[in-house]
Design a protein around this motif. Structure first.
Motif, mmCIF file in Angstrom:
data_model
loop_
_atom_site.group_PDB
_atom_site.id
_atom_site.type_symbol
_atom_site.label_atom_id
_atom_site.label_comp_id
_atom_site.label_asym_id
_atom_site.label_seq_id
_atom_site.Cartn_x
_atom_site.Cartn_y
_atom_site.Cartn_z
ATOM 1 N N ALA A 281 0.638 -1.373 0.067
ATOM 2 C CA ALA A 281 0.084 -0.188 -0.119
ATOM 3 C C ALA A 281 0.743 1.314 -0.117
ATOM 4 O O ALA A 281 0.562 2.252 -0.634
ATOM 5 C CB ALA A 281 -0.888 -0.031 1.267
ATOM 6 N N TYR A 282 1.962 1.194 0.605
ATOM 7 C CA TYR A 282 2.849 2.301 1.012
ATOM 8 C C TYR A 282 3.980 2.454 -0.062
ATOM 9 O O TYR A 282 4.740 3.345 -0.169
ATOM 10 C CB TYR A 282 3.295 2.398 2.328
ATOM 11 N N THR A 283 4.311 1.380 -0.999
ATOM 12 C CA THR A 283 5.321 1.316 -1.857
ATOM 13 C C THR A 283 4.960 1.336 -3.111
ATOM 14 O O THR A 283 5.762 1.410 -4.371
ATOM 15 C CB THR A 283 6.390 0.288 -1.461
ATOM 16 N N GLU A 284 3.714 0.793 -3.423
ATOM 17 C CA GLU A 284 3.109 0.821 -4.770
ATOM 18 C C GLU A 284 2.019 1.690 -4.884
ATOM 19 O O GLU A 284 1.276 2.259 -3.874
ATOM 20 C CB GLU A 284 2.570 -0.747 -5.223
ATOM 21 N N ASP A 285 1.368 2.289 -6.202
ATOM 22 C CA ASP A 285 0.373 3.038 -6.135
ATOM 23 C C ASP A 285 -0.345 2.875 -7.760
ATOM 24 O O ASP A 285 0.355 2.880 -8.569
ATOM 25 C CB ASP A 285 0.892 4.474 -6.224
ATOM 26 N N ASP A 286 -1.667 2.198 -7.410
ATOM 27 C CA ASP A 286 -2.252 2.195 -8.771
ATOM 28 C C ASP A 286 -3.540 3.220 -9.072
ATOM 29 O O ASP A 286 -4.166 3.035 -9.933
ATOM 30 C CB ASP A 286 -2.757 0.738 -9.031
ATOM 31 N N GLY A 287 -3.468 4.332 -8.056
ATOM 32 C CA GLY A 287 -4.486 5.428 -8.136
ATOM 33 C C GLY A 287 -5.420 5.297 -7.536
ATOM 34 O O GLY A 287 -6.358 5.905 -7.556
ATOM 35 N N SER A 288 -5.739 3.988 -6.932
ATOM 36 C CA SER A 288 -6.937 3.701 -5.978
ATOM 37 C C SER A 288 -7.224 4.760 -4.855
ATOM 38 O O SER A 288 -8.678 5.010 -4.851
ATOM 39 C CB SER A 288 -6.755 2.096 -5.527
ATOM 40 N N VAL A 289 -6.208 5.102 -4.188
ATOM 41 C CA VAL A 289 -6.689 6.037 -3.031
ATOM 42 C C VAL A 289 -7.131 7.128 -3.804
ATOM 43 O O VAL A 289 -8.178 7.746 -3.118
ATOM 44 C CB VAL A 289 -5.262 6.573 -2.566
ATOM 45 N N GLU A 290 -6.883 7.799 -5.043
ATOM 46 C CA GLU A 290 -7.219 9.118 -5.364
ATOM 47 C C GLU A 290 -8.818 8.848 -5.783
ATOM 48 O O GLU A 290 -9.474 9.626 -5.804
ATOM 49 C CB GLU A 290 -6.341 9.707 -6.494
ATOM 50 N N ILE A 291 -8.656 7.695 -6.878
ATOM 51 C CA ILE A 291 -10.297 7.278 -7.165
ATOM 52 C C ILE A 291 -11.366 7.364 -5.993
ATOM 53 O O ILE A 291 -12.393 7.685 -6.177
ATOM 54 C CB ILE A 291 -10.103 5.857 -7.879
ATOM 55 N N MET A 292 -10.879 6.625 -4.830
ATOM 56 C CA MET A 292 -11.721 6.392 -3.685
ATOM 57 C C MET A 292 -12.129 8.137 -3.064
ATOM 58 O O MET A 292 -13.226 8.274 -2.850
ATOM 59 C CB MET A 292 -11.192 5.715 -2.703
ATOM 60 N N ARG A 293 -10.969 8.842 -3.062
ATOM 61 C CA ARG A 293 -11.127 10.205 -2.433
ATOM 62 C C ARG A 293 -11.919 10.982 -3.245
ATOM 63 O O ARG A 293 -12.843 11.572 -2.738
ATOM 64 C CB ARG A 293 -9.797 10.760 -2.313
ATOM 65 N N ALA A 294 -11.933 10.893 -4.615
ATOM 66 C CA ALA A 294 -12.723 11.735 -5.630
ATOM 67 C C ALA A 294 -14.313 11.301 -5.449
ATOM 68 O O ALA A 294 -15.060 11.989 -5.671
ATOM 69 C CB ALA A 294 -12.094 11.543 -7.063
ATOM 70 N N ALA A 295 -14.472 9.888 -5.323
ATOM 71 C CA ALA A 295 -15.788 9.428 -5.295
ATOM 72 C C ALA A 295 -16.493 10.060 -3.904
ATOM 73 O O ALA A 295 -17.586 10.393 -3.878
ATOM 74 C CB ALA A 295 -15.692 7.969 -5.287
ATOM 75 N N PHE A 296 -15.829 9.970 -2.841
ATOM 76 C CA PHE A 296 -16.300 10.417 -1.406
ATOM 77 C C PHE A 296 -16.618 12.052 -1.922
ATOM 78 O O PHE A 296 -17.666 12.633 -1.141
ATOM 79 C CB PHE A 296 -15.414 10.386 -0.421
ATOM 80 N N GLU A 297 -15.611 12.804 -2.558
ATOM 81 C CA GLU A 297 -15.913 14.414 -2.592
ATOM 82 C C GLU A 297 -17.115 14.460 -3.501
ATOM 83 O O GLU A 297 -18.080 15.296 -3.333
ATOM 84 C CB GLU A 297 -14.674 15.149 -3.215
ATOM 85 N N GLU A 298 -17.223 13.733 -4.556
ATOM 86 C CA GLU A 298 -18.296 13.726 -5.288
ATOM 87 C C GLU A 298 -19.572 13.643 -4.856
ATOM 88 O O GLU A 298 -20.880 14.507 -4.877
ATOM 89 C CB GLU A 298 -18.311 12.951 -6.409
ATOM 90 N N ARG A 299 -19.717 12.662 -3.849
ATOM 91 C CA ARG A 299 -21.048 12.360 -3.025
ATOM 92 C C ARG A 299 -21.287 13.398 -2.045
ATOM 93 O O ARG A 299 -22.432 14.021 -1.808
ATOM 94 C CB ARG A 299 -20.709 11.078 -2.032
ATOM 95 N N LEU A 300 -20.209 14.218 -1.340
ATOM 96 C CA LEU A 300 -20.318 15.009 -0.285
ATOM 97 C C LEU A 300 -20.884 16.392 -1.030
ATOM 98 O O LEU A 300 -22.070 16.765 -0.729
ATOM 99 C CB LEU A 300 -18.983 15.328 -0.154
#
Length: 394
Positions: A281-300
């Protein structure tokens, strides 16, 4: 059988209570929309799952060091360097079985009977209970809704006594989504420095911030504040890994060592394969964290306007986490209820929408509404809440 005093005096979790009631209604066949969830509704990213599975296939299924794998500590140190620009050594990092366990271990290692811990209201439900379990005394300071639920330096200083051992700072906050600015953090931090009060900075929601704002850790502001702070964090919210139970703390070596010794007699070590997943989780990144964050912001952004248009409901728009914390006192009075808790119960029974009463967070006029669920369900829930309020208004 007589139980110990320490468990007999615990306050049951309001979050779990409302979840249990909602589950009961669902099992009876009712169409219940539960907005009490304190976890992302996304699955853990596949690359993390793959790393954990691979670790088991490679034979990494045994004990690890009590404070976590050396490779995981290095990954956490790298995360701090990249995100906050601060440097820790492995001896300053403790990995535990979830951030909740890390906090529990911290209080057990830090507090003696009578030691006071300052807790801002509204608060996460487990802070006071964990302090009491360590024979400490919770002392509350109210963050006013008119100030976005934030505590001021003047309030903090007025609350400190000779018994004050620590101050809990949760930014972004559960349940309010409040996010402190660098200037606000520095002012609070300077009060703690003046009185030698440890800052416990719970940053579990740091990756979930909205509106273009940036999360700031109090520990990154100055070397003195870094020394005065112990950071608690984890991957549960940022990487949707709630069930993996990996959290960590970073700070004073003496305190971290005490937490490590205590964990060696309680949990032995965090789950091995979960640690390997966290390394990924901390040494690789497939963009999932930002995808989830953006989804939460859209809902908000979509449901916030709908919510504040309900009669008798007001709400400070959060800048982080995935909760709304509206004040519904006026709506409850309009609907003929003496208190918000009864209003929440009636809403669940009549409209099958489960919210968490704010009384469990020290704010009885509010409710917590999680938007960690689909937009369709959120919009349906808001419609039901509005119907309930309008139909019962006298």
């Amino acid at each position: 059988m007589k139980l110990s005093t320490r468990v007999s005096t615990l306050t049951p979790s309001s979050t779990l209570a409302i979840t249990a009631k909602a589950k009961e209604l669902k099992e009876q066949g009712h169409d219940v929309i539960g907005l009490g969830a304190g976890e992302p509704d996304f699955n853990t990213p596949q690359y993390i799952i793959d790393a954990a599975v691979r670790s088991m296939e490679e034979g990494h299924t045994k004990y690890t060091p009590s404070a976590g794998l050396p490779a995981l500590k290095q990954a956490i140190i790298g995360k701090f360097k990249q995100d906050q620009g601060i440097t820790y050594q492995p001896a300053e990092v403790f990995v535990g079985t979830g951030a909740k366990h890390v906090l529990y271990t911290l209080f057990q290692a830090l507090l003696d009977e009578g030691d006071e811990v300052i807790i801002p209201i509204p608060y996460w439900v487990s802070y006071p209970e964990q302090v009491k379990l360590a024979d400490g005394t919770p002392v509350y300071v109210e963050g006013l809704e008119s100030n976005e639920f934030k505590v001021t330096p003047e309030q903090l200083e007025a609350t400190i006594t000779e018994k004050t051992k620590a101050f809990i700072l949760n930014s972004p906050s559960n349940p309010t989504g409040t996010l402190y600015t660098m200037e606000e953090l520095e002012a609070l931090g300077n009060v703690c420095l003046k009185h030698d009060v440890l800052i416990i900075s719970d940053e579990i929601y740091e990756k979930l911030v909205y509106g273009g704002v940036q999360h700031v850790s109090v520990a990154e502001i100055s070397p003195d504040l870094k020394e005065q702070t112990i950071i608690v964090n984890g991957v549960s919210k940022s990487h949707s890994m709630t069930g993996w139970r990996i959290g960590y703390a970073a700070g004073n070596v003496k305190l971290i060592n005490a937490m490590t010794n205590l964990a060696s007699h309680s949990t032995s070590n965090p789950t091995t394969n979960a640690q390997y997943g966290t390394i990924a989780a901390y040494t690789e990144d497939d963009g999932s964290v930002e995808i989830m964050r953006a989804a939460f912001e859209e809902r908000l952004n979509k449901i916030y306007e709908q919510l504040i248009n309900i009669p008798g409901v007001s709400c400070v728009k959060p800048k982080g986490a995935f909760y709304l914390f509206p004040n519904v006192k006026e709506a409850a009075v309009m609907n003929g209820f003496d208190n918000v808790d009864d209003w929440v119960t009636a809403l669940l029974e009549e409209e099958k929408v489960a919210l968490v009463p704010g009384s469990g967070f020290g704010a009885p006029d509010n409710v917590r509404l999680s938007y960690a669920t689909s937009l369709d369900l959120l919009e349906a829930a808001i419609e039901r809440i509005e119907r309930f309020v309008r139909n019962k208004t006298k």
